[in-house]
Every structure is written in structure tokens, then in C-alpha cells.
Design a protein around this motif. Structure first.
Motif, mmCIF file in Angstrom:
data_model
loop_
_atom_site.group_PDB
_atom_site.id
_atom_site.type_symbol
_atom_site.label_atom_id
_atom_site.label_comp_id
_atom_site.label_asym_id
_atom_site.label_seq_id
_atom_site.Cartn_x
_atom_site.Cartn_y
_atom_site.Cartn_z
ATOM 1 N N TYR A 187 8.792 2.346 -6.535
ATOM 2 C CA TYR A 187 8.521 2.091 -5.236
ATOM 3 C C TYR A 187 7.308 1.133 -5.191
ATOM 4 C CZ TYR A 187 12.055 5.503 -3.933
ATOM 5 O OH TYR A 187 13.312 6.343 -4.072
ATOM 6 N N ILE A 188 6.225 1.845 -5.644
ATOM 7 C CA ILE A 188 4.951 0.993 -5.902
ATOM 8 C C ILE A 188 5.025 -0.164 -6.549
ATOM 9 C CG2 ILE A 188 2.329 1.234 -6.651
ATOM 10 C CD1 ILE A 188 2.797 4.208 -6.040
ATOM 11 N N GLY A 189 5.810 -0.161 -7.834
ATOM 12 C CA GLY A 189 5.842 -1.305 -8.519
ATOM 13 C C GLY A 189 6.472 -2.505 -7.821
ATOM 14 N N GLN A 190 7.082 -2.261 -6.777
ATOM 15 C CA GLN A 190 7.707 -3.370 -5.792
ATOM 16 C C GLN A 190 6.913 -4.201 -5.042
ATOM 17 O OE1 GLN A 190 11.162 -1.713 -3.859
ATOM 18 N NE2 GLN A 190 12.238 -1.237 -5.690
ATOM 19 N N LEU A 191 5.626 -3.594 -4.799
ATOM 20 C CA LEU A 191 4.471 -3.965 -3.811
ATOM 21 C C LEU A 191 4.225 -5.053 -4.334
ATOM 22 C CD1 LEU A 191 3.537 -0.580 -2.368
ATOM 23 C CD2 LEU A 191 4.934 -2.040 -1.326
ATOM 24 N N ILE A 222 0.731 -6.870 -6.303
ATOM 25 C CA ILE A 222 -0.196 -6.506 -7.202
ATOM 26 C C ILE A 222 -1.452 -5.861 -6.425
ATOM 27 C CG2 ILE A 222 -1.275 -8.678 -7.670
ATOM 28 C CD1 ILE A 222 -0.246 -6.263 -10.319
ATOM 29 N N SER A 280 6.352 5.471 -8.951
ATOM 30 C CA SER A 280 5.961 4.244 -9.207
ATOM 31 C C SER A 280 7.136 3.063 -9.371
ATOM 32 C CB SER A 280 5.691 4.335 -10.874
ATOM 33 O OG SER A 280 6.854 4.964 -11.442
ATOM 34 N N ILE A 314 -3.183 1.305 -4.241
ATOM 35 C CA ILE A 314 -2.512 2.633 -4.265
ATOM 36 C C ILE A 314 -3.041 3.519 -5.350
ATOM 37 C CG2 ILE A 314 -0.348 3.819 -4.618
ATOM 38 C CD1 ILE A 314 0.786 1.305 -2.566
ATOM 39 N N TYR A 315 -3.053 2.786 -6.895
ATOM 40 C CA TYR A 315 -3.335 3.586 -7.693
ATOM 41 C C TYR A 315 -4.865 3.891 -7.871
ATOM 42 C CZ TYR A 315 1.418 2.957 -9.842
ATOM 43 O OH TYR A 315 2.563 2.755 -9.966
ATOM 44 N N GLN A 334 -0.429 -2.448 -5.322
ATOM 45 C CA GLN A 334 -0.284 -1.718 -6.287
ATOM 46 C C GLN A 334 -1.584 -0.994 -6.932
ATOM 47 O OE1 GLN A 334 2.133 -2.863 -9.656
ATOM 48 N NE2 GLN A 334 3.242 -4.143 -8.373
#
Length: 78
Positions: A36-40, A42, A34, A48-49, A45
Motif C-alpha cells: 500500500y505504501i509503495g503506491q503512494l 515518493i 509496503s 511514512i518510512y 513514502q
């Protein structure tokens, strides 16, 4: 006509524990990523989720077949 009562199989509780283990391991993997994903962006994100929320279901089909039949492959159609 009633179906004869059969004793419960050990595969059902073992399968339930395996399902819970799959969910736990998948959740740990997603949470650990999360940062790394949080830096992408929205939208990335969300995608991905969304995919991560669906992908964990894939190993359940063979597991559920095993719980019911004792084999990891579906029985042949008659």
C-alpha cells in the motif's frame, strides 16, 4: 571504593528478547503494509518510512527502565 558484585538479573536477557520481538513484529507490520505504501507518492513514502523507523523506539524507554529497575516507571528524581 568498589561496588559489590551482584548476580545478574533475569530481566536483562528477558528484556533483550522483548526488544528483539518488538523489532521483529514492527518490521513485519511495516513490510506487510509496503504494498500500500509503495503506491503512494515518493515523498509520502519517505515520510511514512521515516516515521516508521522512529516510532518503534517509543516502547523501548519503559522496557529499558524495567530492565534496570524492575518497574515500568522511572524512579522519582531526588
Amino acid at each position: 571504593m568498589t561496588k559489590p558484585i551482584t548476580p545478574p538479573s533475569w530481566r536483562k536477557p528477558a528484556g533483550m528478547l522483548a526488544i528483539l520481538a518488538i523489532i521483529l513484529i514492527w518490521a513485519i507490520l511495516v513490510v506487510s503494509a509496503s504494498d500500500y505504501i509503495g503506491q503512494l507518492h515518493i515523498l509520502a513514502q519517505a515520510l511514512i518510512y521515516l516515521v516508521a523507523g522512529i516510532v518503534w523506539i517509543a516502547p523501548l524507554r519503559p522496557l529499558l527502565i524495567w530492565i534496570e529497575t524492575g518497574s515500568f516507571s522511572a524512579p522519582p528524581e531526588v
